[in-house]
Design a protein around this motif. Structure first.
Motif, PDB file in Angstrom:
ATOM      1  N   THR B  17      42.522 -31.532  13.052  1.00  0.00           N
ATOM      2  CA  THR B  17      41.137 -31.339  14.105  1.00  0.00           C
ATOM      3  C   THR B  17      41.482 -31.649  15.328  1.00  0.00           C
ATOM      4  O   THR B  17      42.347 -32.934  15.598  1.00  0.00           O
ATOM      5  CB  THR B  17      40.104 -32.192  13.497  1.00  0.00           C
ATOM      6  N   VAL B  18      41.499 -30.675  16.159  1.00  0.00           N
ATOM      7  CA  VAL B  18      41.897 -30.976  17.710  1.00  0.00           C
ATOM      8  C   VAL B  18      40.584 -31.369  18.339  1.00  0.00           C
ATOM      9  O   VAL B  18      40.826 -32.257  19.125  1.00  0.00           O
ATOM     10  CB  VAL B  18      42.492 -29.477  18.296  1.00  0.00           C
ATOM     11  N   VAL B  19      39.462 -30.912  18.169  1.00  0.00           N
ATOM     12  CA  VAL B  19      38.402 -31.356  19.045  1.00  0.00           C
ATOM     13  C   VAL B  19      37.124 -31.492  18.002  1.00  0.00           C
ATOM     14  O   VAL B  19      37.296 -30.742  17.015  1.00  0.00           O
ATOM     15  CB  VAL B  19      37.972 -30.578  20.284  1.00  0.00           C
ATOM     16  N   ASP B  20      36.485 -32.727  18.018  1.00  0.00           N
ATOM     17  CA  ASP B  20      35.330 -32.661  17.063  1.00  0.00           C
ATOM     18  C   ASP B  20      34.214 -33.250  17.651  1.00  0.00           C
ATOM     19  O   ASP B  20      34.162 -34.522  17.995  1.00  0.00           O
ATOM     20  CB  ASP B  20      36.061 -33.938  16.065  1.00  0.00           C
ATOM     21  N   GLY B  21      33.313 -32.341  17.644  1.00  0.00           N
ATOM     22  CA  GLY B  21      31.928 -32.570  18.021  1.00  0.00           C
ATOM     23  C   GLY B  21      31.953 -32.947  19.644  1.00  0.00           C
ATOM     24  O   GLY B  21      31.264 -33.699  20.026  1.00  0.00           O
ATOM     25  N   LEU B  22      32.856 -32.183  20.450  1.00  0.00           N
ATOM     26  CA  LEU B  22      32.969 -32.492  21.680  1.00  0.00           C
ATOM     27  C   LEU B  22      31.823 -32.001  22.715  1.00  0.00           C
ATOM     28  O   LEU B  22      31.153 -30.855  22.462  1.00  0.00           O
ATOM     29  CB  LEU B  22      34.078 -31.841  22.187  1.00  0.00           C
ATOM     30  N   ASN B  23      31.544 -32.868  23.636  1.00  0.00           N
ATOM     31  CA  ASN B  23      30.395 -32.338  24.580  1.00  0.00           C
ATOM     32  C   ASN B  23      30.774 -32.532  25.916  1.00  0.00           C
ATOM     33  O   ASN B  23      31.418 -33.726  26.411  1.00  0.00           O
ATOM     34  CB  ASN B  23      29.163 -33.308  24.394  1.00  0.00           C
ATOM     35  N   LEU B  24      30.446 -31.525  26.854  1.00  0.00           N
ATOM     36  CA  LEU B  24      30.795 -31.873  28.011  1.00  0.00           C
ATOM     37  C   LEU B  24      30.253 -31.053  29.150  1.00  0.00           C
ATOM     38  O   LEU B  24      29.778 -29.809  28.459  1.00  0.00           O
ATOM     39  CB  LEU B  24      32.584 -31.749  28.674  1.00  0.00           C
ATOM     40  N   GLY B  25      30.137 -30.940  30.447  1.00  0.00           N
ATOM     41  CA  GLY B  25      29.480 -30.401  31.594  1.00  0.00           C
ATOM     42  C   GLY B  25      29.968 -30.191  32.646  1.00  0.00           C
ATOM     43  O   GLY B  25      30.370 -31.303  33.360  1.00  0.00           O
ATOM     44  N   PHE B  26      30.515 -29.124  33.018  1.00  0.00           N
ATOM     45  CA  PHE B  26      31.308 -28.827  34.330  1.00  0.00           C
ATOM     46  C   PHE B  26      30.221 -28.479  35.371  1.00  0.00           C
ATOM     47  O   PHE B  26      29.510 -27.314  35.043  1.00  0.00           O
ATOM     48  CB  PHE B  26      32.418 -28.171  34.427  1.00  0.00           C
ATOM     49  N   GLU B  27      30.215 -29.035  36.611  1.00  0.00           N
ATOM     50  CA  GLU B  27      29.230 -28.411  37.735  1.00  0.00           C
ATOM     51  C   GLU B  27      29.885 -27.696  38.480  1.00  0.00           C
ATOM     52  O   GLU B  27      31.126 -27.439  38.566  1.00  0.00           O
ATOM     53  CB  GLU B  27      28.940 -29.927  38.627  1.00  0.00           C
ATOM     54  N   SER B  28      29.101 -26.797  39.256  1.00  0.00           N
ATOM     55  CA  SER B  28      29.811 -25.782  40.002  1.00  0.00           C
ATOM     56  C   SER B  28      30.450 -26.320  41.142  1.00  0.00           C
ATOM     57  O   SER B  28      29.921 -27.392  41.760  1.00  0.00           O
ATOM     58  CB  SER B  28      28.835 -24.579  40.290  1.00  0.00           C
ATOM     59  N   SER B  29      31.287 -25.377  41.603  1.00  0.00           N
ATOM     60  CA  SER B  29      32.047 -25.761  42.883  1.00  0.00           C
ATOM     61  C   SER B  29      32.551 -27.108  43.034  1.00  0.00           C
ATOM     62  O   SER B  29      32.838 -27.885  44.029  1.00  0.00           O
ATOM     63  CB  SER B  29      30.961 -25.848  44.229  1.00  0.00           C
ATOM     64  N   ARG B  30      33.009 -27.800  41.965  1.00  0.00           N
ATOM     65  CA  ARG B  30      33.619 -29.030  41.946  1.00  0.00           C
ATOM     66  C   ARG B  30      35.337 -28.773  41.560  1.00  0.00           C
ATOM     67  O   ARG B  30      35.482 -27.689  40.647  1.00  0.00           O
ATOM     68  CB  ARG B  30      32.956 -29.898  40.909  1.00  0.00           C
ATOM     69  N   VAL B  39      49.266 -34.733  24.048  1.00  0.00           N
ATOM     70  CA  VAL B  39      48.848 -34.106  22.769  1.00  0.00           C
ATOM     71  C   VAL B  39      47.407 -34.141  22.572  1.00  0.00           C
ATOM     72  O   VAL B  39      47.045 -34.243  21.241  1.00  0.00           O
ATOM     73  CB  VAL B  39      50.036 -34.796  21.612  1.00  0.00           C
ATOM     74  N   SER B  40      46.616 -34.470  23.369  1.00  0.00           N
ATOM     75  CA  SER B  40      45.306 -34.529  23.272  1.00  0.00           C
ATOM     76  C   SER B  40      44.338 -33.426  23.066  1.00  0.00           C
ATOM     77  O   SER B  40      43.134 -33.463  22.745  1.00  0.00           O
ATOM     78  CB  SER B  40      44.649 -35.358  24.447  1.00  0.00           C
ATOM     79  N   GLY B  41      44.967 -32.326  23.117  1.00  0.00           N
ATOM     80  CA  GLY B  41      44.407 -31.019  22.919  1.00  0.00           C
ATOM     81  C   GLY B  41      43.687 -30.197  24.321  1.00  0.00           C
ATOM     82  O   GLY B  41      42.781 -29.597  23.856  1.00  0.00           O
ATOM     83  N   LYS B  42      44.113 -30.723  25.371  1.00  0.00           N
ATOM     84  CA  LYS B  42      43.704 -30.147  26.699  1.00  0.00           C
ATOM     85  C   LYS B  42      43.740 -28.717  26.781  1.00  0.00           C
ATOM     86  O   LYS B  42      42.904 -27.875  27.010  1.00  0.00           O
ATOM     87  CB  LYS B  42      44.443 -30.679  27.766  1.00  0.00           C
ATOM     88  N   SER B  43      44.717 -28.161  26.185  1.00  0.00           N
ATOM     89  CA  SER B  43      45.544 -26.814  26.297  1.00  0.00           C
ATOM     90  C   SER B  43      44.124 -25.909  25.224  1.00  0.00           C
ATOM     91  O   SER B  43      43.681 -24.846  25.652  1.00  0.00           O
ATOM     92  CB  SER B  43      46.615 -26.236  25.836  1.00  0.00           C
ATOM     93  N   VAL B  44      44.117 -26.469  24.128  1.00  0.00           N
ATOM     94  CA  VAL B  44      42.998 -25.938  23.166  1.00  0.00           C
ATOM     95  C   VAL B  44      41.632 -25.918  23.834  1.00  0.00           C
ATOM     96  O   VAL B  44      40.991 -24.851  23.789  1.00  0.00           O
ATOM     97  CB  VAL B  44      43.121 -26.652  21.862  1.00  0.00           C
ATOM     98  N   LEU B  45      41.327 -26.808  24.377  1.00  0.00           N
ATOM     99  CA  LEU B  45      39.843 -26.860  25.215  1.00  0.00           C
ATOM    100  C   LEU B  45      39.893 -25.913  26.140  1.00  0.00           C
ATOM    101  O   LEU B  45      38.832 -25.228  26.103  1.00  0.00           O
ATOM    102  CB  LEU B  45      39.755 -28.255  25.731  1.00  0.00           C
ATOM    103  N   MET B  46      41.058 -25.658  26.856  1.00  0.00           N
ATOM    104  CA  MET B  46      40.968 -24.772  27.854  1.00  0.00           C
ATOM    105  C   MET B  46      40.831 -23.322  27.390  1.00  0.00           C
ATOM    106  O   MET B  46      40.323 -22.484  27.874  1.00  0.00           O
ATOM    107  CB  MET B  46      41.846 -24.765  28.923  1.00  0.00           C
TER     108      MET B  46
END
Lengths: 367, 403
Positions: B17-30, B39-46
């Motif tokens: 399991t790479v991400v499990d119940g992950l929540n996040l919100g990116f704001e615009s123009s930031r 090995v935390s799974g950043k590439s999979v997230l992207m």
């Protein structure tokens, strides 16, 4: 124990000049860091020392012998590579002992050397584990032990701590210190990381485009770069540069937006003709304040962010130039918009338009 | 509303399991940075955000619209993957133009867009060259340009500087903000490097143990990390940790007892982890309420402008920052140091969450508006975030992301 000498060594690969006419001396018992960016020729130099490459021209001497044509195995050199070498299926002891087998040592002597190396590198507790399962840091410590056990007069290191995590890097640096300070071998260490070079070296050889720019003690290279490149390459960030036109025929006066008072160049003859001078200043040598200070230049904060140990790096726009200053955490938080920047005249280095450091200084002009 | 929002996203590959119940919100123009270990799974997230992978569970929203099942092409985000490769037999111009050619834009448009972007990124002079004629830094700039050529409002940069020389990276992360400020839009950037994060981020998202464990402005996360992992990951050199015991407001530390401003008093003595940054160690003589102790230098690292002292004290290995204004103690030497107890970040060792009171949170709770405290940016829409990061932690939900 041996001194190493390179005489006018050049190495070309096709039309590419990797190393250009380099002459260097690595004294006995000292640690020399070959420092420079990718493609500066540092690894090619190291490989020629090791006998893994042959110079296109020039010669290499070790302890007085011309070894230029000698194969690697004849040179009494141990080498540690960027990626740790582990021999599969062999124990930690055997991994360290393997290169000693061909030295035809007595059994007792071999055992003693391997055990000494194990003790020096603190590998006792890993002896019964399978080295193939070690992390990169521990694997590299096995490689260090192998190089040490050989008791060669020279050890070469090729970026040995680039591929390990920060915790192992600390450990390996400590181990390297033990090796460089304790064993008295001649050590040549290649790195692109100025911090490693500053920490480990007795002398730094700064390289760029296959040529030696400077060879000095680390602190001296940092404080007195011979070229603009050294001022920029060492330090994070390196020097900021302010460019000013200067004409000795019109007197020694110089106008700079860093100094809001009249200044002159101490020795205009050292400059020679009309030229552009570049004033180099290290970010930590500037005093920055949100309040006016006497003799300080006014500027505005363009950007700021935190770096090592939470200190702020602040980009300050002066009238003409953008300069970087390093300020403490608490002060950095308070800086916004208008700031005042103060710089000691003797904190700067002056470079000519060929990027060479000049011996002249800046002096305050009394009215 | 967030520009991009991930709700309860999970993704596994086989039994991993790479991400499990992950929540996040990116704001615009930031400039948003996702910080996580290699090995935390950043590439999979992207890749999930890009639409190159589909989540096993959860929703991805773009301006509130569910795009979970839309293909990458229709999301149309700019993308610079971790291992960028330029086509060696194409000129720089054609390398940058490639995504436009793929989208079947006409020649005149391509010409115009590539020229305009190259000008903004100050790489005009490279356009006629071939990749093998470029330096490492130039190649990286061209790769960035190719990722940004699309007419998009979101640009995803997946650890673009990994593996480059130290000095080149430093130069690029100093320049990158400026280069990107020319491009209107949001940047989502991943890295495991704390210096890159500090230099680039408006907002930082700490990815650990398959979730975003904390988010906030770079100053919030640096000054008052809510999670022990955030303190470990964000900062150079890495923060120091020692064990202690907390009862009420009194904390027993290896350097002596001190008073801690806790968020909530726990009456019974509880084991805690105390974290403190290298710059919290004062090497001058310090009077109470400072704690003081002796250390022995293990390694002195002169960085030119400053020295890092690795030392041993209270049977822990610690690191202190020393400005080079005066000579630092040398390897093997003993010295006395002080710590301001207010600089301790106290964590529950079982959950990894912060026990020390946060000025920042207290401040924010007292505010009716969402104007952020000094040094951080305003955070529109934070009240709308259901289960995310710091704002909810401040409201008492300390278990977010770790339960």
């Amino acid at each position: 124990m041996a001194e190493v000498q390179l005489n006018e060594v050049t190495k070309t690969f096709g039309s590419f000049h990797a190393v250009k006419d380099v002459s260097l001396q690595f004294p006995e018992h000292t640690t020399t860091c070959l420092l420079g960016p990718s493609g500066c020729g540092k690894t090619t130099l190291l490989r020629m020392l090791a006998g893994l490459e042959t110079p296109t021209s020039g010669s290499i001497k070790i302890a007085g012998h011309d070894v230029t044509e000698w194969p690697a195995r004849r040179r009494d050199i141990a080498m540690v590579f960027q990626y740790p070498v582990i021999y599969q299926g062999l124990s930690v002891f055997e991994n360290i002992a393997l290169p000693l087998r061909e030295l035809k040592l007595s059994k007792a002597e071999l055992k003693r050397r391997v055990e000494d190396a194990i003790a020096l590198l603190g590998l006792e507790r890993s002896l019964n584990a399978d080295p193939e399962r070690f992390d990169n840091g521990t694997r590299q410590r096995v490689s260090f032990a192998r190089a040490v056990a050989r008791q060669s007069s020279i050890i070469l290191f090729d970026e040995p701590i680039t591929n390990v995590d920060p915790e192992s890097r600390f450990r390996l640096k400590q181990d390297l210190k033990k090796i460089t300070e304790g064993l008295g071998q001649t050590i040549v260490y290649v790195t692109h990381d100025q911090n490693e070079a500053m920490t480990l070296a007795d002398q730094i050889v700064l390289l760029k485009d296959g040529e030696v720019l400077q060879q000095d003690e680390p602190r001296h290279v940092y404080d007195h770069p011979k070229q603009r490149f050294g001022g920029w390459f060492l330090g994070s960030p390196g020097m900021s540069f302010l460019e000013h036109s200067f004409n000795p025929a019109e007197g020694s006066r110089l106008q700079s937006d860093l100094f809001p008072f009249p200044i002159r160049v101490s020795d205009p003859d050292a400059v020679g003709e009309k030229t552009n001078l570049r004033i180099g200043i290290r970010p930590e040598r500037l005093r920055v304040s949100p309040m006016p200070m006497p003799d300080a230049a006014k500027g505005s904060v363009k950007r700021k962010f935190r770096g090592v140990a939470g200190q702020y790096l602040v980009a300050i726009q002066l009238t003409k130039h953008l300069i970087w200053a390093k300020v403490a955490n608490e002060l950095g938080k308070k800086l916004s918009e208008t700031v005042w920047v103060k710089c000691d005249l003797d904190a700067v280095t002056i470079f000519d338009d060929r990027e060479q450091a000049l011996s002249c200084r800046l002096v305050r002009l009394e009215n | 509303m967030f520009e991009i929002e991930l709700q309860n996203i999970s993704k596994s590959y086989g039994s991993t399991t790479v991400v499990d119940g992950l929540n996040l919100g990116f704001e615009s123009s930031r400039f948003s940075v996702v910080l996580g270990s290699p090995v935390s799974g950043k590439s999979v997230l992207m890749r999930l955000i890009m639409g190159l992978e589909s989540p096993d569970q959860g929703r991805i929203l773009f301006h509130g619209r569910d795009v979970t099942n839309e293909p990458a092409g229709s999301r149309n985000f700019g993308y610079v993957p971790q291992s960028f490769a330029l086509y060696p037999h194409y000129r720089v111009f054609d390398n940058i133009a490639y995504p436009l050619a793929l989208a079947k834009k006409n020649k005149a448009t391509i010409q115009e867009q590539v020229q305009a972007l190259a000008h903004k990124l100050k790489i005009d002079q490279l356009l006629p060259k071939y990749p093998n004629q470029l330096s490492g830094g130039e190649k990286q700039r061209v790769a960035l340009a190719r990722g940004m050529i699309k007419d998009s409002s979101v640009f995803i940069l997946d650890d673009p500087l990994v593996g480059l020389d130290f000095k080149l990276r430093e130069q690029l992360f100093v320049d990158l903000r400026e280069m990107l400020s020319e491009i209107e839009g949001s940047v989502i950037y991943t890295t495991s490097d704390p210096l890159e994060t500090l230099a680039l981020a408006d907002q930082v998202f700490v990815l650990d143990d398959k979730r975003i464990i904390e988010s906030g402005s770079i100053d919030q996360v640096y000054d008052e990390p809510q999670q022990i992992r955030s303190l470990q990951l964000l900062g150079v050199p890495a923060a120091n940790f020692v064990s202690g015991e907390l009862a009420g407001r009194i904390c027993q530390t290896p350097f002596g007892p001190c008073e801690i401003e806790v968020a909530e008093e726990i009456a019974t003595a509880t084991p805690v982890q105390l974290g403190f940054r290298p710059e919290a160690i004062r090497l001058e003589k310090s009077a109470p309420p400072f704690l003081s102790a002796d250390g022995r230098v293990l390694l002195q690292e002169d960085l030119g402008a400053e020295t890092l002292l690795y030392f041993e004290s209270a049977s822990s290995r610690l690191v202190a920052y020393w400005s080079n204004a005066e000579p630092a103690p040398i390897t093997g030497e003993r010295f006395r140091f002080g710590i301001d107890p207010r600089s301790f970040h106290v964590f529950d060792p079982k959950t990894g969450t912060r026990l020390t009171r946060s000025k920042d949170c207290a401040l924010r709770q007292n505010q009716t508006t969402h104007s952020a405290p000094a040094g951080s940016r305003s955070r529109p829409g934070m009240s709308a975030s259901a289960a995310l990061g710091r704002s909810s932690e401040c409201e008492g939900d300390l278990a977010t992301g770790t339960s």
